[in-house]
Design a protein around this motif. Structure first.
Motif, PDB file in Angstrom:
ATOM      1  N   TRP A 267      -0.259   1.184   7.964  1.00 21.50           N
ATOM      2  CA  TRP A 267       1.016   1.279   6.730  1.00 21.50           C
ATOM      3  C   TRP A 267       0.805   2.196   5.509  1.00 21.50           C
ATOM      4  O   TRP A 267      -1.033   2.258   5.271  1.00 21.50           O
ATOM      5  CB  TRP A 267       1.741   0.286   6.111  1.00 21.50           C
ATOM      6  CG  TRP A 267       2.765   0.382   7.544  1.00 21.50           C
ATOM      7  CD1 TRP A 267       2.937  -0.178   8.823  1.00 21.50           C
ATOM      8  CD2 TRP A 267       3.835  -1.197   6.993  1.00 21.50           C
ATOM      9  NE1 TRP A 267       3.483  -0.830   9.241  1.00 21.50           N
ATOM     10  CE2 TRP A 267       4.490  -1.564   8.627  1.00 21.50           C
ATOM     11  CE3 TRP A 267       4.175  -2.072   5.194  1.00 21.50           C
ATOM     12  CZ2 TRP A 267       5.843  -2.169   8.438  1.00 21.50           C
ATOM     13  CZ3 TRP A 267       5.276  -2.674   6.102  1.00 21.50           C
ATOM     14  CH2 TRP A 267       6.443  -2.831   6.891  1.00 21.50           C
ATOM     15  N   CYS A 269       0.847   1.537   2.505  1.00 16.79           N
ATOM     16  CA  CYS A 269      -0.064   0.220   1.621  1.00 16.79           C
ATOM     17  C   CYS A 269      -1.370  -0.607   2.492  1.00 16.79           C
ATOM     18  O   CYS A 269      -1.942  -1.541   1.659  1.00 16.79           O
ATOM     19  CB  CYS A 269       0.590  -0.455   1.106  1.00 16.79           C
ATOM     20  SG  CYS A 269       1.009  -1.482   2.521  1.00 16.79           S
ATOM     21  N   ASP A 270      -2.259  -0.100   3.691  1.00 13.11           N
ATOM     22  CA  ASP A 270      -3.388  -0.354   4.079  1.00 13.11           C
ATOM     23  C   ASP A 270      -4.779   0.016   3.600  1.00 13.11           C
ATOM     24  O   ASP A 270      -5.325  -0.376   3.856  1.00 13.11           O
ATOM     25  CB  ASP A 270      -2.283  -0.377   5.797  1.00 13.11           C
ATOM     26  CG  ASP A 270      -1.657  -1.987   5.445  1.00 13.11           C
ATOM     27  OD1 ASP A 270      -1.043  -1.999   4.614  1.00 13.11           O
ATOM     28  OD2 ASP A 270      -1.015  -1.242   6.778  1.00 13.11           O
ATOM     29  N   LEU A 272      -7.483  -0.358   0.179  1.00 19.47           N
ATOM     30  CA  LEU A 272      -7.053  -0.970  -1.052  1.00 19.47           C
ATOM     31  C   LEU A 272      -8.301  -0.308  -1.848  1.00 19.47           C
ATOM     32  O   LEU A 272      -9.297  -0.060  -1.260  1.00 19.47           O
ATOM     33  CB  LEU A 272      -7.332  -2.553  -0.961  1.00 19.47           C
ATOM     34  CG  LEU A 272      -5.559  -2.748  -0.706  1.00 19.47           C
ATOM     35  CD1 LEU A 272      -5.389  -4.374  -0.969  1.00 19.47           C
ATOM     36  CD2 LEU A 272      -4.263  -2.349  -1.041  1.00 19.47           C
ATOM     37  N   TYR A 300       2.059  -9.339   4.239  1.00 20.85           N
ATOM     38  CA  TYR A 300       1.770  -8.028   3.305  1.00 20.85           C
ATOM     39  C   TYR A 300       2.535  -6.347   4.143  1.00 20.85           C
ATOM     40  O   TYR A 300       2.149  -5.887   4.858  1.00 20.85           O
ATOM     41  CB  TYR A 300       0.224  -8.127   3.645  1.00 20.85           C
ATOM     42  CG  TYR A 300      -0.404  -6.562   2.441  1.00 20.85           C
ATOM     43  CD1 TYR A 300      -0.424  -6.854   1.217  1.00 20.85           C
ATOM     44  CD2 TYR A 300      -0.831  -5.857   3.310  1.00 20.85           C
ATOM     45  CE1 TYR A 300      -0.254  -5.370   0.319  1.00 20.85           C
ATOM     46  CE2 TYR A 300      -1.516  -4.564   2.124  1.00 20.85           C
ATOM     47  CZ  TYR A 300      -1.046  -5.150   1.300  1.00 20.85           C
ATOM     48  OH  TYR A 300      -1.733  -3.199   0.887  1.00 20.85           O
ATOM     49  N   GLY A 302       2.936  -4.150   0.800  1.00 23.72           N
ATOM     50  CA  GLY A 302       2.250  -3.841  -0.633  1.00 23.72           C
ATOM     51  C   GLY A 302       2.394  -4.878  -1.477  1.00 23.72           C
ATOM     52  O   GLY A 302       1.976  -3.536  -2.330  1.00 23.72           O
ATOM     53  N   TYR A 303       2.657  -5.696  -1.880  1.00 29.57           N
ATOM     54  CA  TYR A 303       2.434  -6.694  -2.686  1.00 29.57           C
ATOM     55  C   TYR A 303       1.397  -7.623  -2.334  1.00 29.57           C
ATOM     56  O   TYR A 303       1.098  -8.291  -1.780  1.00 29.57           O
ATOM     57  CB  TYR A 303       4.029  -7.416  -2.579  1.00 29.57           C
ATOM     58  CG  TYR A 303       5.093  -6.674  -2.961  1.00 29.57           C
ATOM     59  CD1 TYR A 303       5.331  -4.752  -3.860  1.00 29.57           C
ATOM     60  CD2 TYR A 303       6.214  -6.913  -1.805  1.00 29.57           C
ATOM     61  CE1 TYR A 303       6.469  -4.729  -3.360  1.00 29.57           C
ATOM     62  CE2 TYR A 303       7.726  -5.741  -1.877  1.00 29.57           C
ATOM     63  CZ  TYR A 303       7.718  -4.883  -2.474  1.00 29.57           C
ATOM     64  OH  TYR A 303       8.421  -3.945  -2.611  1.00 29.57           O
ATOM     65  N   ARG A 313       5.986  -8.172   7.810  1.00 31.75           N
ATOM     66  CA  ARG A 313       7.206  -7.077   8.763  1.00 31.75           C
ATOM     67  C   ARG A 313       7.900  -6.199   8.929  1.00 31.75           C
ATOM     68  O   ARG A 313       8.750  -5.632   9.513  1.00 31.75           O
ATOM     69  CB  ARG A 313       5.371  -5.994   9.172  1.00 31.75           C
ATOM     70  CG  ARG A 313       4.212  -6.261   8.120  1.00 31.75           C
ATOM     71  CD  ARG A 313       3.261  -5.482   8.259  1.00 31.75           C
ATOM     72  NE  ARG A 313       1.967  -5.031   7.433  1.00 31.75           N
ATOM     73  CZ  ARG A 313       1.306  -4.321   7.362  1.00 31.75           C
ATOM     74  NH1 ARG A 313       1.077  -3.476   7.688  1.00 31.75           N
ATOM     75  NH2 ARG A 313       0.409  -4.106   6.024  1.00 31.75           N
ATOM     76  N   TYR A 316      11.133  -5.965   7.435  1.00 34.63           N
ATOM     77  CA  TYR A 316      10.785  -4.785   6.346  1.00 34.63           C
ATOM     78  C   TYR A 316      10.912  -4.141   7.403  1.00 34.63           C
ATOM     79  O   TYR A 316      12.005  -2.455   7.061  1.00 34.63           O
ATOM     80  CB  TYR A 316       9.354  -4.941   5.852  1.00 34.63           C
ATOM     81  CG  TYR A 316       9.123  -3.480   4.851  1.00 34.63           C
ATOM     82  CD1 TYR A 316       9.304  -4.309   3.196  1.00 34.63           C
ATOM     83  CD2 TYR A 316       8.304  -1.648   5.043  1.00 34.63           C
ATOM     84  CE1 TYR A 316       9.661  -2.984   2.755  1.00 34.63           C
ATOM     85  CE2 TYR A 316       9.027  -1.150   4.108  1.00 34.63           C
ATOM     86  CZ  TYR A 316       8.711  -1.525   2.519  1.00 34.63           C
ATOM     87  OH  TYR A 316       8.728  -0.878   1.879  1.00 34.63           O
ATOM     88  N   ARG A 371      -2.756  11.475   1.407  1.00 33.30           N
ATOM     89  CA  ARG A 371      -1.067  10.366   0.434  1.00 33.30           C
ATOM     90  C   ARG A 371      -0.933  11.644  -0.054  1.00 33.30           C
ATOM     91  O   ARG A 371       0.780  11.863  -0.174  1.00 33.30           O
ATOM     92  CB  ARG A 371      -1.696   9.874  -0.677  1.00 33.30           C
ATOM     93  CG  ARG A 371      -2.160   8.386   0.003  1.00 33.30           C
ATOM     94  CD  ARG A 371      -3.141   7.245  -1.204  1.00 33.30           C
ATOM     95  NE  ARG A 371      -3.124   6.244  -0.899  1.00 33.30           N
ATOM     96  CZ  ARG A 371      -4.183   5.094  -1.067  1.00 33.30           C
ATOM     97  NH1 ARG A 371      -5.507   5.783  -1.995  1.00 33.30           N
ATOM     98  NH2 ARG A 371      -4.291   4.332  -0.294  1.00 33.30           N
ATOM     99  N   THR A 380       7.150   8.684   3.007  1.00 29.13           N
ATOM    100  CA  THR A 380       6.912   6.894   3.432  1.00 29.13           C
ATOM    101  C   THR A 380       8.343   6.672   2.621  1.00 29.13           C
ATOM    102  O   THR A 380       8.691   5.457   2.919  1.00 29.13           O
ATOM    103  CB  THR A 380       6.209   6.539   2.159  1.00 29.13           C
ATOM    104  OG1 THR A 380       6.105   7.922   1.075  1.00 29.13           O
ATOM    105  CG2 THR A 380       4.410   7.753   2.741  1.00 29.13           C
ATOM    106  N   PRO A 385       7.474   3.867   7.646  1.00 29.48           N
ATOM    107  CA  PRO A 385       5.650   3.817   6.496  1.00 29.48           C
ATOM    108  C   PRO A 385       4.244   3.640   7.157  1.00 29.48           C
ATOM    109  O   PRO A 385       3.556   3.520   5.956  1.00 29.48           O
ATOM    110  CB  PRO A 385       5.751   2.102   5.962  1.00 29.48           C
ATOM    111  CG  PRO A 385       6.636   1.492   7.484  1.00 29.48           C
ATOM    112  CD  PRO A 385       7.153   2.181   7.473  1.00 29.48           C
TER     113      PRO A 385
END
Length: 487
Positions: A267, A269-270, A272, A300, A302-303, A313, A316, A371, A380, A385
């Motif tokens: 995703w 958000c994957d 970091l 997980y 994104g939070y 997931r 979501y 991004r 997104t 996502p």
């Protein structure tokens, strides 16, 4: 023009592209067509005294190849072989290259040096040469043979090497173009004594045992033990990729080592920062840190706060009217999924490990570009996502990449740099084998650590290593130390 392929001083070479207009040959009685635009790869040689020359014989050779529709990537590969040969000749025999028959000895010694190039960089005669497989050396053999025969018919003013091929090469230009591996290795071995007499034993590139090791490897059937491209081939494939989305994917596959199904399920958000990743893992990691999450049950999304981890997931994705990609009823949209070891059982996630910090930094720049692309098309916050999406085809712009299309793109990437599709490791899964090879042989890591890095271990090993956070922490510290040394 890029920097020369070795230090700022001394012999070196560079290959660069120049756009040109080409008139193709036409049949008699037909009008000449409009010129075609093409890339003209050019080889520039730097001599020991700092003089830079573009050999006329290579220009003529390239022009003939362009007219024959030889791909620019193939031409660049051939010129790089000639450039390395120039460099090798200058640093070994120098002006003696003009002696009768010397060029033949230089060629065979060069090929042997390429074949015997040690895995340990500190032991390499030419530190910037990467280890290559025997098949790659044989490809260079054919490229240099082609160049030698081109020099034989060249009528203009040639370089010292071009003149040597034209006037003093005998056996070389009459050699069989595709000798069997055993015959090829035997010739390299026999040539060793003659080369030792020329330069002295202290300059022989490697001990004879290296050739014996290569010979044994050459006679092993191409099976599951021979499943990776060379580092030179992998890096060339990456460096020549023009699509930023695919380039990022190739870097991730080669230097983090996931199965292709894992990034296709990633995703937005994957990835970091190391600081954010430390909230999930008691491990020092190099960023950007890739997160591989269970595509169905991981919480997980994104939070970082477990109090907000109230949906999986699957839940979501329901907001988008979607299901996890591995469970898609349309197999074209399903990248699949194979169980993996998790480093954080609570969140059902694992992290990837970079084996090359330079490639990690390059990926970080590409991730920023990805991004920005997502922001431009607002994908997104729209339909899904997923991170890796189509970035070129207008009809499917922003849609998640599909496995068949990624396989085709990888095939095109191989073709672009002259990698035969039948070469062992010339596949998406072959990059995972390359990751393991690089970690074991370039970084010198233990098998147990590499298994952790691959997140693919037996149940017994998972109980022994994966359930103990201290083991993972210690293992990653060793990886960080090795990659820092090579940064």
């Amino acid at each position: 023009m890029n920097e020369f392929d070795i230090d700022d001083e001394g012999p070196g070479y560079v290959v660069f592209d120049m756009p040109v207009s080409v008139y193709r040959d036409v049949y008699a009685g037909k009008a000449r067509t409009k010129p075609e635009r093409a890339l003209h790869p050019i080889l520039a040689i730097r001599f020991a005294n700092g003089e830079v020359v573009v050999p006329g014989e290579t220009l003529a050779w390239v022009r003939n190849m362009i007219k024959a529709y030889v791909p620019a990537a193939d031409i660049r590969r051939k010129l790089n072989a000639v450039g390395r040969l120039h460099e090798f000749a200058q640093l070994t025999v120098g002006e003696r290259l003009e002696l009768d028959g010397m060029v033949d000895d230089v060629v065979w010694a060069y090929l042997r040096a390429r074949a015997e190039n040690p895995l340990d960089p500190s032991q390499r005669l030419f530190t910037h040469w990467q280890p290559v497989r025997l098949a790659w050396v044989q490809t260079e053999f054919r490229d240099l043979l082609e160049f030698a025969k081109s020099c034989e018919g060249y009528l203009g003013q040639a370089s010292v090497m071009g003149s040597a091929f034209k006037t003093s090469s005998d056996v070389w230009v009459t050699m069989k173009r595709s000798p069997k591996p055993d015959d090829f290795l035997a010739h390299l071995q026999v040539d060793r004594e003659r080369w030792s007499l020329i330069l002295g034993d202290d300059i022989v590139p490697a001990p004879p045992s290296a050739l014996r090791r290569i010979a044994v490897h050459a006679n092993v059937p191409k099976n599951g033990n021979d499943t990776t491209l060379s580092q030179e081939a992998i890096d060339t494939l990456i460096d020549h990729e023009r699509n930023f989305m695919f380039k990022a994917l190739w870097i991730l596959l080669a230097y983090v080592g996931p199965r292709i199904s894992e990034p296709l399920n990633m995703w937005f958000c994957d990835f970091l920062s190391p600081t954010d990743a430390s909230r999930f893992f008691r491990t020092n990691l190099v960023g950007p840190v890739p997160i591989f999450a269970d595509p169905w049950d991981s919480k997980y999304v994104g939070y970082f706060d477990s109090r907000r981890a109230i949906q999986t997931r699957t839940d979501y994705l329901g907001k988008y009217g979607l299901k996890p990609r591995p469970g898609s009823p349309d197999r074209r949209h399903s990248p699949g999924w194979k169980g993996m070891m998790t480093f954080n059982p609570k969140w059902l996630i694992a992290h990837g490990v970079w084996t090359c910090r330079k490639r990690a930094a390059e990926f970080a720049d590409l991730l920023d570009q990805i991004r920005e692309f997502h922001a431009e098309i607002a994908v997104t916050k729209g339909s899904h996502p997923y991170l890796f999406v189509n970035a070129k085809n207008r009809e499917f712009l922003g849609e998640p990449l599909q496995l068949p299309n990624v396989e085709k793109a990888f095939g095109r990437a191989c073709d672009r740099v002259g990698i035969d599709p039948d070469t062992p490791g010339a596949s998406l899964h072959g990059t995972r084998h390359y990751y393991k090879w690089y970690a074991r042989h370039e970084l010198g890591l233990d098998e147990e650590i590499v298994q952790l890095m691959l997140r693919h271990v037996s149940l017994a090993s998972q109980r022994q290593y994966g359930k103990n956070a201290t083991d993972i922490y210690d293992a990653m510290n060793k990886v960080n130390a090795r990659t820092a040394d090579r940064a």
